[in-house]
Every structure is written in structure tokens, then in C-alpha cells.
Design an enzyme around this catalytic site. Structure first.
Site, short mmCIF file in Angstrom:
data_model
loop_
_atom_site.label_atom_id
_atom_site.label_comp_id
_atom_site.label_asym_id
_atom_site.label_seq_id
_atom_site.Cartn_x
_atom_site.Cartn_y
_atom_site.Cartn_z
N PHE A 11 16.05 106.26 17.75
CA PHE A 11 16.53 105.80 16.44
C PHE A 11 16.39 104.29 16.29
CE2 PHE A 11 20.84 104.34 14.77
CZ PHE A 11 20.39 104.16 13.48
N ASP A 31 8.41 105.90 26.43
CA ASP A 31 9.49 106.82 26.06
C ASP A 31 9.17 108.21 26.60
OD1 ASP A 31 11.39 108.51 24.48
OD2 ASP A 31 11.76 106.63 23.44
N THR A 91 18.46 106.59 34.46
CA THR A 91 17.73 105.73 33.52
C THR A 91 18.34 104.33 33.50
OG1 THR A 91 17.04 107.60 32.18
CG2 THR A 91 17.10 105.46 31.09
N TYR A 144 27.63 107.44 31.00
CA TYR A 144 27.11 106.43 30.07
C TYR A 144 27.80 105.09 30.30
CZ TYR A 144 25.64 104.62 25.45
OH TYR A 144 25.09 103.89 24.42
N GLN A 161 19.32 86.07 41.05
CA GLN A 161 18.57 86.04 42.31
C GLN A 161 17.07 85.84 42.10
OE1 GLN A 161 20.01 89.14 44.92
NE2 GLN A 161 18.28 88.89 46.30
P1 NAD Z 1 18.20 107.31 20.97
O1 NAD Z 1 18.61 108.41 21.86
O2 NAD Z 1 17.74 107.63 19.60
O3 NAD Z 1 17.04 106.44 21.67
C1 NAD Z 1 16.95 106.27 23.06
C2 NAD Z 1 15.50 106.49 23.46
O4 NAD Z 1 15.38 106.31 24.88
C3 NAD Z 1 15.00 107.91 23.15
O5 NAD Z 1 13.78 107.84 22.45
C4 NAD Z 1 14.83 108.55 24.52
O6 NAD Z 1 13.85 109.53 24.53
C5 NAD Z 1 14.50 107.33 25.36
N1 NAD Z 1 14.77 107.51 26.80
C6 NAD Z 1 15.91 107.93 27.38
N2 NAD Z 1 15.77 107.99 28.72
C7 NAD Z 1 14.50 107.58 28.98
C8 NAD Z 1 13.73 107.42 30.16
N3 NAD Z 1 14.23 107.70 31.39
N4 NAD Z 1 12.46 106.98 30.07
C9 NAD Z 1 11.91 106.69 28.87
N5 NAD Z 1 12.59 106.83 27.70
C10 NAD Z 1 13.86 107.26 27.76
O7 NAD Z 1 19.41 106.27 20.93
P2 NAD Z 1 19.59 104.96 20.04
O8 NAD Z 1 20.77 105.15 19.19
O9 NAD Z 1 18.30 104.55 19.42
O10 NAD Z 1 20.01 103.92 21.16
C11 NAD Z 1 19.08 102.96 21.68
C12 NAD Z 1 19.79 102.09 22.71
O11 NAD Z 1 20.87 101.39 22.09
C13 NAD Z 1 20.39 102.89 23.87
O12 NAD Z 1 20.19 102.19 25.08
C14 NAD Z 1 21.86 102.95 23.54
O13 NAD Z 1 22.65 103.01 24.71
C15 NAD Z 1 22.08 101.65 22.79
N6 NAD Z 1 23.20 101.79 21.84
C16 NAD Z 1 23.05 102.44 20.65
C17 NAD Z 1 24.14 102.57 19.81
C18 NAD Z 1 24.04 103.27 18.47
O14 NAD Z 1 25.05 103.37 17.77
N7 NAD Z 1 22.88 103.73 18.05
C19 NAD Z 1 25.39 102.07 20.17
C20 NAD Z 1 25.50 101.45 21.42
C21 NAD Z 1 24.39 101.29 22.23
#
Ligand code: NAD
Ligand code: UDP
Length: 322
Positions: A11, A31, A91, A144, A161
Site C-alpha cells: 500500500f 517484494d 523480515t 510485529y 558500528q
Molecule cells: P503492506 O502489507 O501493504 O506492504 C508491505 C509490503 O512488504 C508488501 O508488499 C509485502 O508483500 C512486502 N513484504 C513483506 N515481507 C517481505 C519480504 N520478506 N520480502 C519482500 N517483501 C516483503 O503494508 P503497508 O501498510 O504498505 O506498510 C508498509 C510499511 O510501513 C511496513 O513496514 C509497515 O510496518 C509500516 N507501517 C505502515 C502503517 C500503515 O498504517 N500503513 C503503520 C505503521 C507502519
């Protein structure tokens, strides 16, 4: 600039790719689509400045020369990381390590997308960056919360480091188009349910609160956090400080979609976070950043995407157990 976006098919990541390309940068996405969707990037496939590699960042990384690494890869919704707890931990640990090594090899700047979840169920309100949090290390969200806390520790210690130029952003609840309808987060759930005329499922009494940031505001903050002078080594909250009880969000979703849906109450989530609101004074000061989009305006911009997605693949999130 050559940007590497891990998690770019998700997203937030897909909107970040749009913004980077619009600024004239080249973008490589890594991804594995575990919670992302290649359709989020389909409109970019023809761009010569863009490439997307299907790759799990816990595996050895392809050599991708870059000047900036945006690490957004991680399941992010309670349903997403609830379904993939081990993948989430690996991850954020192994994957973060591999990306930091890549940044070190290419002398690239590094941004870790962390989360307000590092504050757990906060005892300080609103949450400033120097609050250490109230987290259960073995609770239902621990994969998480502790995964991200480890990723933060790895990032700051790697910088100390190995001299990599890092910054950490703690993202608070963000919403907008491409928020996957099935990932269980509150705004996708409420909009999908309201548009289908299905019950809008409030968990518990709905008095728990969240603060919602529209995705373009967040992306603006991410770009500034990577580029602004003085961000190396910094931890920054990014989110919208306007706080809403969840019941009010349900009423707003119903009103803005003119929906006949009833609002129903289901049992609360175990170890629910009761309140969440960012203190963004540091981002205001260091980045000159603040959100511009209120919740009602942001929801109006989001609803058409959910209507279009519903026309492609009608599905209503079950009134499923929280
Ligand atoms: P999302 O799930 O839509 O996107 C995360 C992406 O990471 C996905 O496309 C998934 O396929 C990819 N992914 C996961 N594990 C992977 C791996 N091992 N190798 C390669 N790709 C991998 O989530 P988002 O809402 O777009 O969140 C993006 C980032 O922002 C995340 O790290 C999340 O923790 C952080 N975040 C988002 C929010 C929110 O409200 N959207 C809030 C706090 C933190
Ligand atoms: N929530 C809800 N109904 C839903 C989905 C979520 O009442 O269908 C509530 C959830 O209990 C929490 C808030 O909305 O209090 C935000 O949930 P979300 O999963 O979006 O993110 P969180 O901030 O909990 O990680």
C-alpha cells in the site's frame, strides 16, 4: 537518485514509488507479495526508470546499485502479521540486516519504516519519540512490535558500528487508495462493508482511538525524512495528530458512503491498543512537515478506489473474529 524500495508492491510502498518516479528518480522494488499486490505497480511497468523484482528480503539480495534504501517490507496489519508471525519476525530481523548490508556496500542512505506499535498500549499520550513504550514481548502483536523494535535496534547499532547513514520513521495509522480491502485494517474494513451494505464491525465499544494519516501526506514525510539535512541517526514520528474514537470512524464511513449498513459491535481484540496519537513536533521542526488532509476529505478521496475494487472483485471482509 537510484532508490531501492523494499516492500514497494504494498500500500504505502506503491505510492512512494509513484512519488519517486514523478520526481525523476529511478526505482527498483524488491517484494515477495506476501501482503502486497503486483496490481499496485501495474501502471509503472512501462516506465524505463522502474523495475520490480519478486524477491524475499530474508534471502540473499540481488546486487542492486542504489543511493537510497527505503525499507518498507513487512506485513503491517494485525491480520497480516497474525497470519505470518514468523515471516514478520524474520523480515524485520534477517531482512533488515540484509538491506543494511546492501546500503553499507553502496554507501546508500537508509530509511526504516517502523511503527507506532513500538509504543505498544501507550502510558504516555500523545506519544513522543523518546517514550520507550509498553509492549508485551509474548503477546498477540509481539511478532510485529518486537520485530520492529529489533529492526530499530539493529538500524541504530549498524549505523554506530558501520557508519551507515540511517533514519527511522515511526508510522502511525495510514489509509488511502490501495489499502488492501482484505487486510483487516479498520478503514478498508469499514469502507468495504459500508459499500456492500454489510454490517460495519466495531470491535468492542468503539471508544478506543486512532489517528489517521492520508497516504500522500505520509509519502511526503518519508521523502523529507530521507532527504532533509539533519535526519541522519534520527527517529521521527509520522502521522496525523487528529484523534478519533473508532465508533466515530464507523459513523463517518457510513455517512460518506450513504450506506444503509448497521453498525454492529463484536468482541474486542485481545490486548487492544486503547489510545494512539503521535506527537509530531520533531517532524515539524526537522522536516518542516505536517499532514494537510483531514479524515473526512481523505475518506472522500479513498472511497472511489474501494468502489472500483469492489466492481472488479466483490468481497466483504467477514464480520470475522477480531
Ligand atoms: P503492506 O502489507 O501493504 O506492504 C508491505 C509490503 O512488504 C508488501 O508488499 C509485502 O508483500 C512486502 N513484504 C513483506 N515481507 C517481505 C519480504 N520478506 N520480502 C519482500 N517483501 C516483503 O503494508 P503497508 O501498510 O504498505 O506498510 C508498509 C510499511 O510501513 C511496513 O513496514 C509497515 O510496518 C509500516 N507501517 C505502515 C502503517 C500503515 O498504517 N500503513 C503503520 C505503521 C507502519
Ligand atoms: N477495528 C474495528 N473493526 C474492524 C477493524 C478494526 O473496530 O473491522 C478497530 C481495532 O479494534 C482497532 C482499530 O480499529 O482498535 C484500528 O485497527 P487496525 O487493524 O486498523 O490497526 P491497529 O491500529 O490496531 O494496528
Amino acid at each position: 537518485m537510484r532508490a531501492l524500495v523494499a516492500g514497494g508492491a504494498g500500500f504505502v510502498g506503491s505510492h512512494l514509488c509513484d512519488a519517486l518516479l514523478a520526481l525523476g528518480h529511478t526505482v527498483t522494488v524488491l517484494d515477495n507479495y506476501i501482503t502486497g499486490d503486483p496490481r499496485n505497480l501495474a501502471h509503472l511497468e512501462a516506465s524505463p526508470e522502474f523495475r520490480c523484482l519478486r524477491h524475499d528480503i530474508t534471502e540473499p539480495l540481488p546486487e542492486a546499485p542504489c543511493d537510497a534504501v527505503f525499507h518498507l517490507a513487512s506485513p503491517a496489519s494485525p491480520e497480516g502479521y497474525g497470519r505470518y508471525p514468523l515471516e514478520t519476525l524474520l523480515t524485520n530481523s534477517v531482512g533488515t540486516h540484509r538491506l543494511l548490508e546492501l546500503a553499507a556496500r553502496h554507501r546508500a542512505r537508509f530509511l526504516l519504516a517502523s511503527t507506532s506499535e513500538v509504543y505498544g498500549d501507550p502510558l504516555v499520550h500523545p506519544q513522543p519519540e523518546d517514550y520507550w513504550g509498553n509492549v508485551n514481548p509474548v503477546g498477540p502483536r509481539s511478532c510485529y512490535d518486537e520485530g520492529k523494535r529489533f529492526a530499530e535496534a539493529l538500524t541504530v547499532n549498524f549505523a554506530a558500528q558501520r557508519g551507515v547513514d540511517v533514519r527511522i520513521v515511526r508510522i502511525f495509522n495510514t489509509y488511502g487508495p490501495r489499502n488492501q480491502p482484505e487486510d483487516g485494517r479498520v478503514i478498508p474494513n469499514f469502507l468495504t462493508q459500508a459499500l456492500a451494505g454489510a454490517p460495519i464491525t466495531v470491535y468492542g465499544d468503539g471508544q478506543q482511538s486512532r489517528s489517521f494519516c492520508y497516504v500522500s501526506d505520509l509519502v511526503d514525510g518519508l521523502l523529507r525524512a530521507m532527504d532533509a539535512p539533519g535526519t541522519a541517526g534520527q527517529v521521527l514520528n509520522l502521522g496525523n495528530p487528529q484523534e478519533y474514537p473508532i465508533l466515530e470512524v464507523a459513523r463517518l464511513a457510513k455517512a460518506l458512503t450513504n450506506s444503509p449498513s448497521p453498525i454492529v459491535h463484536l468482541p474486542g481484540r485481545p490486548e487492544e491498543i486503547t489510545r494512539r496519537r503521535p506527537d509530531i513536533s520533531k517532524a515539524r521542526r526537522l522536516l518542516g512537515w505536517q499532514p494537510t488532509m483531514g479524515l473526512e476529505e481523505g475518506l472522500r478521496k479513498t472511497i472511489p478506489w474501494f468502489e472500483a475494487r469492489r466492481a472488479q472483485r466483490p468481497s466483504v471482509p467477514s464480520s470475522a473474529s477480531p
